[in-house]
Design an enzyme around this catalytic site. Sequence first.
Site, PDB file in Angstrom:
ATOM      1  N   SER A  25      -1.020 -10.839  -5.328  1.00 12.43           N
ATOM      2  CA  SER A  25       0.162  -9.947  -5.788  1.00 12.43           C
ATOM      3  C   SER A  25      -0.072  -8.544  -5.907  1.00 12.43           C
ATOM      4  O   SER A  25      -1.328  -8.016  -5.926  1.00 12.43           O
ATOM      5  CB  SER A  25       1.113 -10.619  -6.942  1.00 12.43           C
ATOM      6  OG  SER A  25       0.386 -10.264  -8.076  1.00 12.43           O
ATOM      7  N   LYS A  26       0.920  -7.858  -6.033  1.00 16.93           N
ATOM      8  CA  LYS A  26       0.771  -6.533  -6.124  1.00 16.93           C
ATOM      9  C   LYS A  26      -0.165  -5.673  -7.062  1.00 16.93           C
ATOM     10  O   LYS A  26      -0.631  -5.044  -7.191  1.00 16.93           O
ATOM     11  CB  LYS A  26       2.216  -5.706  -6.279  1.00 16.93           C
ATOM     12  CG  LYS A  26       3.007  -5.777  -4.936  1.00 16.93           C
ATOM     13  CD  LYS A  26       4.095  -4.829  -4.906  1.00 16.93           C
ATOM     14  CE  LYS A  26       4.635  -4.811  -3.688  1.00 16.93           C
ATOM     15  NZ  LYS A  26       6.168  -5.298  -3.837  1.00 16.93           N
ATOM     16  N   ARG A  27      -0.348  -6.566  -8.246  1.00 16.74           N
ATOM     17  CA  ARG A  27      -1.104  -6.294  -9.287  1.00 16.74           C
ATOM     18  C   ARG A  27      -2.635  -6.311  -9.076  1.00 16.74           C
ATOM     19  O   ARG A  27      -3.425  -5.859  -9.958  1.00 16.74           O
ATOM     20  CB  ARG A  27      -0.673  -6.866 -10.704  1.00 16.74           C
ATOM     21  CG  ARG A  27      -0.927  -8.416 -10.744  1.00 16.74           C
ATOM     22  CD  ARG A  27      -0.196  -9.217 -11.743  1.00 16.74           C
ATOM     23  NE  ARG A  27       0.011 -10.455 -11.537  1.00 16.74           N
ATOM     24  CZ  ARG A  27      -0.969 -11.312 -11.412  1.00 16.74           C
ATOM     25  NH1 ARG A  27      -2.165 -11.125 -12.345  1.00 16.74           N
ATOM     26  NH2 ARG A  27      -0.691 -12.621 -11.038  1.00 16.74           N
TER      27      ARG A  27
END
Length: 482
Positions: A254-256
């Site tokens: 995911s974006k993290r």
Amino acid sequence: MTVRVRFAPSPTGYLHIGGARTALYNWLYSKAVGGTFVLRIEDTDLERSKREYEELQKQDLKWLGIIHDEGPDKPNPKYGPYRQSERLDIYAKYAQQLIDKDLAYYDFTTDEELEAIKAKSEAEGGFAGHYQGKWKNPEMKAEALKKIAAGEKPAIRFRAPMKDFTLQDKVKGEVVYPADMVGDFVIMRSSGLPTYNYCCVVDDMLMEISHVIRGEDHLSNTVRQLMLYEAFKAKPPIFAHVSLLIGQDRQKLSKRHGATSVHLYKEEHYLPEALCNYLTLLGWSHPQETDIFEKNEIVSLFDLERFSAHSAIYDLVKLKWVNGQHLRKITNSDLVKELAAIVPAGHAFLSQSADWKEKCVDLLKQKVDFITEMIPMMDQLIFDEEIEMSDELKDILSWETTPKIISYISAEVGKLSESYASEAQLNTWSEFVKKDLGIKGKPLFMGLRAALTGKGHGPDLKHLIPLTPVSVLKKRAAKLGA
Ligand code: GLU
């Protein structure tokens, strides 16, 4: 066997890095076996699908060099249209066939009724979540037709056979889906829009897709798809469900974990070949364990047997390293052109000779993983007139030999009338320091470096000094001598 594979993105956002990997595997496989790579746009979610996203995803695929043979812009009349929103009549026609054979039925159940039916079947110990409502009863068809004639709009629900299904997946091996895993499922919504599993099968069947290579998040869908192939008496394609990309923490990517959209990598000046190279390795291995390659180089080696069944950890550090490897493969003249396009207007790089520029990029590319990193590196190594008093430099300056070298170099560069000192000039200075000043070894090399660059370490002086303007050498020497 004629191989036809497809990439079937939903145009609801940018191209995801996982989607790019799926597209790449399909592209590679089509090229490996001389097949056809189809781009199909799964835009039946009318609210979230946008033509702009379709365009942006296509641009990203193009940037990666993943070019489709058939798609909305390259239609083959035998198989198109390629946007699901333009195929609604086809889905309706095939749903009708299933209705006619009683393999599917009209369903007027409202959402509230559905909840109540579910709760009841759970309480009675039935198959939790399986539709057991009245419209399942074949005798209800007459009533259903009356309602339709009166203008009511039903959903169409597929009658899921109560038996085990077995998939021979190219990556996962044998996957058995137990009979009670899924109940009757909706294939057409009352809005007239098809559901994913249904239109995916109709399209794969009519587009004669031979192999479906996609993420393993679709593995649970496949049982519904196998049921539909059976209902249509069609041979299912060969499936290869590739393992998911996960972050270092083993959670879904995911974006993290860093940028997940391809366009962000483009903006950050990643090289498309490097990204393809890295994505290929996340789930597939080269038969010779080679790490660095261009996608065209592995086309002849690519097969479905070398996929890994384990999740692939997305590691930005490794991706950056791969980028650096690809950067070093670019010719100096191409790098010069690319660097010239991104340095700020009026940058000193632009006014140098062609020979200087090539030597400069040749030196810098050994030190960086990204072309963008070349600019600050060049500014710091070549054009920076300032002396940054690091501990390392202070130490070198404290040696009794260093001031002697600095005063000698300062006088020597002061005499130069050319714009650049040559490598031969550097050798002459070095010889003088050694023979006439009697300074050898480390005090010689480090002292000379300090005097000429104002730094304690850096690239080989014989490459660096001929690139550094004499005016800069003079300023540094003056500052060190002061
Ligand atoms: N539109 C689906 C997705 O983006 C395609 C899945 C498939 O390949 O069947 O996940």
